[in-house]
Design an enzyme around this catalytic site. Structure first.
Site, PDB file in Angstrom:
ATOM      1  N   GLY A 113       0.833  -1.197   0.000  1.00 25.35           N
ATOM      2  CA  GLY A 113       0.000   0.000   0.000  1.00 25.35           C
ATOM      3  C   GLY A 113       0.865   1.243   0.000  1.00 25.35           C
ATOM      4  O   GLY A 113       2.103   1.157  -0.011  1.00 25.35           O
ATOM      5  N   GLY A 114       0.204   2.377   0.026  1.00 26.09           N
ATOM      6  CA  GLY A 114       0.918   3.650  -0.002  1.00 26.09           C
ATOM      7  C   GLY A 114       1.003   4.260   1.387  1.00 26.09           C
ATOM      8  O   GLY A 114       0.913   3.556   2.406  1.00 26.09           O
TER       9      GLY A 114
ATOM     10  N   VAL B  76      -1.654   3.209   4.144  1.00 28.40           N
ATOM     11  CA  VAL B  76      -1.426   1.920   4.817  1.00 28.40           C
ATOM     12  C   VAL B  76      -0.263   2.062   5.790  1.00 28.40           C
ATOM     13  O   VAL B  76      -0.318   1.600   6.941  1.00 28.40           O
ATOM     14  CB  VAL B  76      -1.147   0.802   3.782  1.00 28.40           C
ATOM     15  CG1 VAL B  76      -0.606  -0.451   4.461  1.00 28.40           C
ATOM     16  CG2 VAL B  76      -2.416   0.468   3.016  1.00 28.40           C
ATOM     17  N   GLY B  77       0.810   2.752   5.329  1.00 31.26           N
ATOM     18  CA  GLY B  77       1.964   2.961   6.220  1.00 31.26           C
ATOM     19  C   GLY B  77       1.538   3.673   7.490  1.00 31.26           C
ATOM     20  O   GLY B  77       1.895   3.255   8.608  1.00 31.26           O
TER      21      GLY B  77
ATOM     22  N   GLU C 116      15.226   8.130   8.376  1.00 29.83           N
ATOM     23  CA  GLU C 116      16.314   8.437   7.431  1.00 29.83           C
ATOM     24  C   GLU C 116      15.683   9.204   6.284  1.00 29.83           C
ATOM     25  O   GLU C 116      15.021   8.621   5.440  1.00 29.83           O
ATOM     26  CB  GLU C 116      16.955   7.140   6.916  1.00 29.83           C
ATOM     27  CG  GLU C 116      17.440   6.207   8.004  1.00 29.83           C
ATOM     28  CD  GLU C 116      18.459   6.848   8.906  1.00 29.83           C
ATOM     29  OE1 GLU C 116      19.305   7.610   8.408  1.00 29.83           O
ATOM     30  OE2 GLU C 116      18.399   6.607  10.127  1.00 29.83           O
TER      31      GLU C 116
ATOM     32  N   CYS D 102      19.524  10.039  -1.873  1.00 30.04           N
ATOM     33  CA  CYS D 102      19.445  11.011  -0.776  1.00 30.04           C
ATOM     34  C   CYS D 102      20.752  11.783  -0.607  1.00 30.04           C
ATOM     35  O   CYS D 102      20.771  12.882  -0.077  1.00 30.04           O
ATOM     36  CB  CYS D 102      19.081  10.296   0.514  1.00 30.04           C
ATOM     37  SG  CYS D 102      20.142   8.874   0.852  1.00 30.04           S
TER      38      CYS D 102
HETATM   39  P1  NAD Z   1       8.209   8.556   0.801  1.00 30.43           P
HETATM   40  O1  NAD Z   1       8.380   9.244   2.092  1.00 30.43           O
HETATM   41  O2  NAD Z   1       7.134   9.025  -0.109  1.00 30.43           O
HETATM   42  O3  NAD Z   1       7.881   6.996   1.045  1.00 30.43           O
HETATM   43  C1  NAD Z   1       8.761   6.106   1.720  1.00 30.43           C
HETATM   44  C2  NAD Z   1       7.959   4.933   2.245  1.00 30.43           C
HETATM   45  O4  NAD Z   1       7.156   5.337   3.349  1.00 30.43           O
HETATM   46  C3  NAD Z   1       6.975   4.332   1.247  1.00 30.43           C
HETATM   47  O5  NAD Z   1       6.878   2.961   1.518  1.00 30.43           O
HETATM   48  C4  NAD Z   1       5.662   5.057   1.567  1.00 30.43           C
HETATM   49  O6  NAD Z   1       4.527   4.329   1.194  1.00 30.43           O
HETATM   50  C5  NAD Z   1       5.760   5.198   3.068  1.00 30.43           C
HETATM   51  N1  NAD Z   1       5.125   6.404   3.608  1.00 30.43           N
HETATM   52  C6  NAD Z   1       5.088   7.641   3.066  1.00 30.43           C
HETATM   53  N2  NAD Z   1       4.451   8.491   3.887  1.00 30.43           N
HETATM   54  C7  NAD Z   1       4.107   7.782   4.986  1.00 30.43           C
HETATM   55  C8  NAD Z   1       3.430   8.116   6.210  1.00 30.43           C
HETATM   56  N3  NAD Z   1       2.981   9.335   6.460  1.00 30.43           N
HETATM   57  N4  NAD Z   1       3.258   7.132   7.115  1.00 30.43           N
HETATM   58  C9  NAD Z   1       3.728   5.890   6.892  1.00 30.43           C
HETATM   59  N5  NAD Z   1       4.338   5.512   5.748  1.00 30.43           N
HETATM   60  C10 NAD Z   1       4.542   6.455   4.817  1.00 30.43           C
HETATM   61  O7  NAD Z   1       9.623   8.566   0.086  1.00 30.43           O
HETATM   62  P2  NAD Z   1       9.971   8.163  -1.410  1.00 30.43           P
HETATM   63  O8  NAD Z   1       9.407   9.177  -2.344  1.00 30.43           O
HETATM   64  O9  NAD Z   1       9.629   6.724  -1.618  1.00 30.43           O
HETATM   65  O10 NAD Z   1      11.570   8.274  -1.381  1.00 30.43           O
HETATM   66  C11 NAD Z   1      12.274   9.435  -1.650  1.00 30.43           C
HETATM   67  C12 NAD Z   1      12.752  10.100  -0.379  1.00 30.43           C
HETATM   68  O11 NAD Z   1      13.502   9.168   0.412  1.00 30.43           O
HETATM   69  C13 NAD Z   1      13.706  11.255  -0.659  1.00 30.43           C
HETATM   70  O12 NAD Z   1      13.389  12.344   0.152  1.00 30.43           O
HETATM   71  C14 NAD Z   1      15.063  10.667  -0.298  1.00 30.43           C
HETATM   72  O13 NAD Z   1      16.035  11.636   0.047  1.00 30.43           O
HETATM   73  C15 NAD Z   1      14.714   9.782   0.846  1.00 30.43           C
HETATM   74  N6  NAD Z   1      15.751   8.772   1.065  1.00 30.43           N
HETATM   75  C16 NAD Z   1      16.538   8.887   2.187  1.00 30.43           C
HETATM   76  C17 NAD Z   1      17.570   7.964   2.395  1.00 30.43           C
HETATM   77  C18 NAD Z   1      18.469   8.052   3.616  1.00 30.43           C
HETATM   78  O14 NAD Z   1      19.201   7.115   3.885  1.00 30.43           O
HETATM   79  N7  NAD Z   1      18.463   9.140   4.358  1.00 30.43           N
HETATM   80  C19 NAD Z   1      17.775   6.936   1.475  1.00 30.43           C
HETATM   81  C20 NAD Z   1      16.944   6.868   0.359  1.00 30.43           C
HETATM   82  C21 NAD Z   1      15.931   7.784   0.167  1.00 30.43           C
END
Ligand code: NAD
Length: 493
Positions: free
Chosen positions: A215-216, A219-220, A258, A292
């Site tokens: 899920g997106g 679900v998270g 992270e 990132c």
């Molecule tokens: P995202 O935050 O949209 O989603 C990440 C995951 O969390 C997905 O599985 C999503 O479904 C879930 N999610 C999103 N919002 C949520 C919430 N409110 N509650 C619970 N679950 C939630 O991120 P993305 O677009 O998939 O990834 C890109 C981002 O990740 C960039 O900002 C990047 O810099 C960061 N990133 C950080 C690192 C690090 O090590 N610091 C590594 C890779 C990516």
């Protein structure tokens, strides 16, 4: 002739709940795309509510009965290594699926296999190290025991840019620490992670120890809020990180966040231009700039700017943008059309404020004309105040400085603090500047995606997150501490 990504078959999504496979069936109304062609690949799906409930109940049961945490050490270690071995058998397919879904080059997703399988041995080492039980001398000749116990069921949330290695790092450490784990892969790149279900099953893990749901963000968020989940390990963007921090605050639920960065790349007056230009190109193109720790802001000594940009553009001319599944591709497309639109919007906003875009990499055409390709781009003439936010793609802004003090102020001039890079031939001077940059990591004269040392922590400052990750740190994140011992009668002298 189809292009290589058109030959990849995308498996149906699977939930893996309490030791059984099922199909996520809630339609999210969005399509996963082949990022190389723009064609629709698979509808996004979420796990049905009753199945989420079954997963939560199973994780809670495993924790309450000690079916995982109380296994003899050797047995738990055996399962970890069996999981790794089963992932290894599936590694080539995981790499192919991740190249398809993320748009990251197949060469790189294949290399990530080292992390996806290697994470388990590293986590097993932490379990074997003895850190989970130590002692101190106590009063009256007694011993004080310090136990590091698993918090309980853990939720693992991974983003779409390198899903399998991140899922492996989190899962290996959660399971090694004794936490039953629920993995929710990114809705944008779930397919590689789904093979973890097969691997766990083939490794014979007891039911409910490792589970996968889909899920997106909704679900998270629902899972984060569930009291049965006791620790949240999240890698993703700032918005998600903030909402998870808020959801975890009332119950002080441990959260490892992270998040994103806006990394400064500082090129000092004495930098070797060839080395610096190569670094800039790597930091714009590794993982298609969807990383990132990618270049956010190029901060260059003013007299070097023109020559550095010329050298970078010359190198970018030779970067092969192409189908991410082909092994000879240097850089693939952006993950999906919505993300490409967002990046173009961020770039247009900077250009509207007077920025000038510089790019030289040829865009692919033919079968790939409909793909989500974006040439790596540097934008000059941007006010640093307009370059505060993360641009999660191959776009960076350029800022000139005259003194090292100005360079430092620019480098520290955003609320993020994940990674920074300094180029300069006088290493002592470059290191001195690096030590003052407010970031979790600073690399001098290098720009690879590898850590400086496998055992070095990967910390974050400011908006880049909290509760650092790393080989030791992530294992320790999943453990709470209990101090137990006999005090006996106190003698106050
Ligand atoms: P995202 O935050 O949209 O989603 C990440 C995951 O969390 C997905 O599985 C999503 O479904 C879930 N999610 C999103 N919002 C949520 C919430 N409110 N509650 C619970 N679950 C939630 O991120 P993305 O677009 O998939 O990834 C890109 C981002 O990740 C960039 O900002 C990047 O810099 C960061 N990133 C950080 C690192 C690090 O090590 N610091 C590594 C890779 C990516």
């Amino acid at each position: 002739m189809p292009t290589p990504s058109q030959l990849v078959s995308i498996p149906d999504l699977v939930d893996y709940i309490d030791g059984a496979f099922s199909t996520p069936s809630e339609d999210l109304g969005v399509w996963l795309e082949n990022p190389n062609t723009g064609e629709r690949a698979q509808p996004q799906k979420a796990t049905r509510a009753e199945n989420l409930e079954r997963a939560l109940a199973a994780a809670a049961r495993v924790h309450a009965t000690g079916a995982w945490a109380k296994l003899p050490l050797e047995e738990r270690l055996g399962y970890l290594m069996a999981f790794s071995a089963e992932l290894d058998k599936r590694q080539a397919r995981i790499a192919e699926l991740e190249a398809f879904t993320t748009g990251v080059s197949h060469r790189l997703t294949s290399l990530f296999g080292l992390i996806t399988t290697g994470a388990w041995a590293l986590a097993a080492e932490q379990l074997k190290s003895g850190w989970t039980l130590s002692t101190l001398p106590g009063p009256n000749g007694n011993t004080v025991e310090i136990h590091r116990r698993p918090w309980g069921p853990a939720l693992l949330l991974v983003p779409w840019n390198a899903p399998a290695p991140m899922a492996a790092h989190k899962a290996a450490n959660a399971l090694a620490a004794g936490c039953p784990a629920i993995l929710k892969p990114s809705e944008w790149a779930p397919n590689g992670c789904d093979l973890f279900a097969e691997a766990a099953h083939a490794a014979g893990l007891p039911a409910g120890v490792f589970q996968i749901v889909h899920g997106g963000p909704a679900v998270g968020a629902q899972l984060v809020a569930d009291p049965r989940l006791r620790a949240i390990s999240f890698t993703g963007g700032l918005a998600g990180g903030r909402s998870i921090a808020q959801a975890c605050a009332p119950d002080f639920k441990p959260a490892q966040l992270e998040l994103g960065g806006n990394s400064a790349v500082v090129v000092l007056a004495d930098a070797d231009l060839e080395v610096a230009a190569q670094g800039v190109v790597s930091l714009l193109t590794s993982l298609n700039g969807q990383w990132c720790r990618a270049l956010g802001r190029l901060i260059v000594h003013r007299p070097l700017q023109a020559r550095l940009l010329e050298a970078v553009l010359e190198k970018l001319r030779h970067v092969r943008l192409g189908d991410s599944v082909a092994m000879d591709t240097d850089m693939g497309p952006m993950v999906h059309s919505g993300h490409l639109r967002k990046l173009r919007g961020q770039m247009d906003a900077l250009l509207a404020k007077g920025g000038h875009a510089l790019a030289s990499t040829p865009l692919p055409n033919g079968d790939l004309a409909g793909g989500h390709f974006l040439a790596p781009t540097l934008i000059t003439d941007v006010d640093p105040r307009d370059a505060q936010d993360e641009i999660f793609g191959p776009i960076g802004t350029v800022h000139a400085f005259d003194t090292d003090a100005e360079a430092l102020a620019l480098a520290n001039g955003t609320p993020y603090g994940l990674e920074a890079y300094v180029f300069g031939q006088d290493e002592a001077r470059a290191l001195a500047l690096g030590r003052e940059i407010r970031a979790g990591g600073v690399k001098v004269n290098g720009a690879s995606i590898l850590s400086l040392n496998l055992m070095a922590p990967r910390p974050a400052w400011g908006l880049s997150g909290i509760s650092e990750e790393g080989t030791l740190e992530t294992f320790r994140f999943f453990c709470g501490t209990r101090v137990v011992g006999v005090e006996g009668p106190l003698s106050l002298g």
